[in-house]
Design a protein around this motif. Structure first.
Motif, short mmCIF file in Angstrom:
data_model
loop_
_atom_site.label_atom_id
_atom_site.label_comp_id
_atom_site.label_asym_id
_atom_site.label_seq_id
_atom_site.Cartn_x
_atom_site.Cartn_y
_atom_site.Cartn_z
N PHE A 1 4.17 -10.72 -4.75
CA PHE A 1 4.78 -9.89 -5.24
C PHE A 1 4.39 -8.72 -5.90
O PHE A 1 4.36 -7.29 -6.29
N LYS A 2 2.58 -9.46 -6.38
CA LYS A 2 1.86 -8.34 -6.32
C LYS A 2 0.94 -8.34 -5.55
O LYS A 2 -0.47 -7.82 -6.39
N VAL A 3 0.92 -8.90 -4.40
CA VAL A 3 0.64 -8.44 -3.25
C VAL A 3 0.05 -7.64 -2.54
O VAL A 3 1.69 -7.29 -1.90
N GLY A 4 -0.78 -6.82 -1.93
CA GLY A 4 -0.48 -5.63 -1.42
C GLY A 4 -1.41 -5.93 -0.35
O GLY A 4 -2.38 -6.63 -0.07
N ILE A 5 -0.77 -5.16 0.84
CA ILE A 5 -1.92 -5.72 2.45
C ILE A 5 -2.31 -4.16 2.85
O ILE A 5 -1.49 -3.35 2.64
N ALA A 6 -3.34 -3.79 3.75
CA ALA A 6 -4.18 -2.94 4.04
C ALA A 6 -4.29 -3.01 5.56
O ALA A 6 -4.90 -4.41 5.60
N VAL A 7 -3.61 -2.63 6.52
CA VAL A 7 -4.60 -2.41 7.63
C VAL A 7 -5.07 -1.95 8.40
O VAL A 7 -4.63 -0.55 8.99
N PRO A 8 -6.40 -1.75 8.16
CA PRO A 8 -7.36 -0.51 8.88
C PRO A 8 -7.57 -0.78 10.75
O PRO A 8 -7.02 -1.91 10.64
#
Length: 599
Positions: free
Chosen positions: A83-90
């Motif tokens: 729950f401390k993992v983020g994700i970007a979607v370029p």
């Protein structure tokens, strides 16, 4: 469409979608492409996406892939907080590459820092990552940019647009890259390595003779391989070679063959098997963790099988073309991941990828390094296993894990009159570490719970204040001075291990020391309790506050034997940002010039 209406605020993306070209929707998570774990292929990427609805669906699917089973499994194995993992979607304009590939600025197999390795295929790069096709292989001297090796491989299928198609006949046996392109790529690789201060794993695409870098990340699998191999080489010379491929992950291991035609069969793998498959993908990872070696029909040294094998530390040979047909289930083979050869029969000794020769069931001779290599450790049940590795001791033994297992606030223990039970329990855990690593040093860091963490222990709500910012609150050395009765229990446990059990390799480290006077007062407490600095008892201090950096000479004069840099707290305090606060966490960067100056 709600998602898309938000995205349309960004003119660049809106312009791409309005014209409806093909785009790539890629994932980039905060817990992937790290120096120690690549998470290769764990999150979803979608190529050749066209149209606004398709783009929005692909973005949502990429977000959702953060919690697919394989990504959860990988994070669990590498101890990342889900729950401390983020994700970007370029979203990137799709490069319709005639040629694509992967480049390593250090040889991923030999770790030769003077060699750039490039692998290339016709069409889009998806097939090279999957290992579905075996790529051309080139090696370039980093210093003089001379091409030292060109290995050309026939290619019959390629990805073009959204389809896998046949390679045109005139290209099937043609080399993928010109000498000029190879050198240009090597120059770009050198620049990227210099920019990021770390060897890079780079994906590239070439369209109309224009080179595009579509991704770069740190190489996760660098290690040392200096070891005398003569005993094993002599034994190998007596064994017949039955198959050859491309060396992908160093080491020599023996075991029975287990052929998997797809990831649906991973349940067949037992610990100690040699996994043989056409190629691997992220769904194979649970089986790969059980295997002693990996062999594939297809793929190069930059395929999924190769990258993950190096990360897991198991030998691998890829691109054999017919391993699944030539090898038989249950057949005992020996895989040499350094030469790409597979031998009939098993060895009496095995060589691990870090270069140690290990007679079956025994520990190899440790490698000699110019610096001491210490580990961070917290779990007593891991102590014996980790102590057998090529390490010089424990540089940070965290108290908090042991305290959490006890589950009771130390002030409640004192109130209940159970100090002896507490001391004996803590001493028993510390003895496990000291005994396992003896005579190598074990540096125990005294408790550094923050008030909100102490409140989670039984009775904690009675003894702990509620602080607006616990990170800057009642913790570390100041707590020992204000509540010496709690700290004295830790001191007694240390004395028990050192004096009664005889493990003089147990040392002490003090965390979160705000001032020189705090260090002096803590040392005075230790002195009155009978713990004195000596050749057999070293006192270390955490350096995690700007005052520690600024006044380091004064702290040393006050009397310490070593320091351990707490880069997380130090970065947060230098930059004035809380990495656990999602609003400002993106500002947390240990590569910030101020942090690098402090280090």
């Amino acid at each position: 469409m709600g998602y898309y209406s938000q995205l349309k605020k960004f003119k660049g993306l809106r312009g791409l979608i309005e014209k409806e070209p093909l785009v790539a929707v890629r994932s980039s998570a905060t817990a992937e492409d790290l120096p120690t774990a690549s998470f290769a292929g764990q999150q979803a990427t979608f190529l050749n996406v066209k149209g606004e609805f398709a783009v929005v669906d692909a973005v949502k699917a990429a977000w959702a892939s953060l919690f697919e089973a394989r990504a959860i499994f990988y994070r669990q194995q590498n101890h990342f907080d889900h729950f401390k993992v983020g994700i970007a979607v370029p979203v990137q304009k799709m490069i319709q590459s005639e040629t694509s590939g992967i480049m390593f600025t250090v040889s991923p197999v030999s770790n030769d820092k003077e060699t750039v390795v490039i692998e290339a295929v016709w069409g889009l790069g998806e097939l090279i990552v999957q290992g579905t096709v075996t790529p051309d292989h080139y090696e370039i001297n980093k210093e003089n940019l001379k091409i030292s090796l060109k290995n050309h491989v026939r290619q019959d299928k390629m990805m073009a647009g959204r389809k896998i198609v046949s390679v045109p006949t005139k290209l099937r046996n043609k080399i993928k890259l010109t000498d000029n392109q190879i050198v240009k790529l090597a120059i770009l690789g050198k620049k990227l390595e210099k920019h990021y201060f770390h060897p890079q794993d780079i994906e590239f695409a070439i369209e109309k003779n224009e080179i595009y870098i579509v991704q770069t990340r740190p190489i996760t699998t660098l290690n040392s391989t200096s070891v005398t191999l003569e005993p094993v080489k002599i034994e190998l010379k007596k064994m017949p070679v039955i198959l050859e491929g491309s060396p992908a992950s160093p080491g020599i291991k023996s075991g029975p063959v287990k052929i998997l035609k797809s990831a649906k069969e991973i349940g067949k793998i037992m610990v100690g098997d040699v996994l043989v498959a056409p190629q691997t993908n992220p769904d194979f990872v649970p089986a790969m963790k059980k295997a002693v070696a990996i062999v594939t029909d297809h793929g190069g040294r930059t395929s999924h099988a190769a990258i993950v094998s190096r990360e897991l530390g198991i030998p691998a040979v890829v691109g054999t073309e017919n391993a699944t047909k030539k090898l038989k289930n249950g057949q005992v083979v020996t895989v040499d991941g350094s030469t790409g050869k597979i031998y009939r029969g098993g060895l009496s000794s095995q060589i691990s990828p870090i270069g140690q020769i290990n007679p079956i069931g025994q520990i190899g001779q440790p490698l000699k390094t110019a610096t001491k290599i210490y580990v961070n450790l917290a779990e007593p049940e891991k102590a014996l296993e980790i102590s057998k590795m090529n390490v010089d001791g424990i540089g940070l033994l965290r108290a908090e894990f042991i305290m959490s297992q006890m589950g009771i606030h130390p002030k409640k223990i004192i109130a209940d009159g159970k100090q002896k039970t507490y001391i004996d329990n803590l001493a028993s855990n510390l003895k496990t570490f000291a005994e396992s690593f003896y005579p190598r040093p074990v540096v125990y860091r005294a408790t550094d719970f923050k008030t909100n963490e102490y409140r989670n222990l039984k009775g904690g709500d009675k003894y702990e204040p509620e602080e607006p910012n616990p990170m800057l609150g009642f913790r570390g050395a100041y707590r020992y001075i204000v509540q010496p009765d709690v700290f004295k229990m830790e001191i007694e446990a240390i004395k028990l291990v050192r004096n009664k059990y005889g493990f003089k390799n147990l040392w002490l480290m003090i965390p979160f020391v705000r001032t020189v006077m705090e260090l002096i007062e803590v040392k005075s407490l230790l002195h009155t309790q009978g713990l004195h600095r000596s050749p057999s008892f070293h006192l270390w201090m955490m350096v995690e506050i700007p005052s520690n950096v600024i006044l380091l000479d004064k702290f040393i004069e006050a009397g310490i034997d070593g320091v351990s840099i707490g880069s997380n707290d130090l970065t947060m305090m230098l930059l004035g940002t809380d990495r656990d606060n999602n609003t400002v966490a993106k500002e947390f960067d240990e590569r910030n010039p101020a942090v690098l100056w402090a280090l």
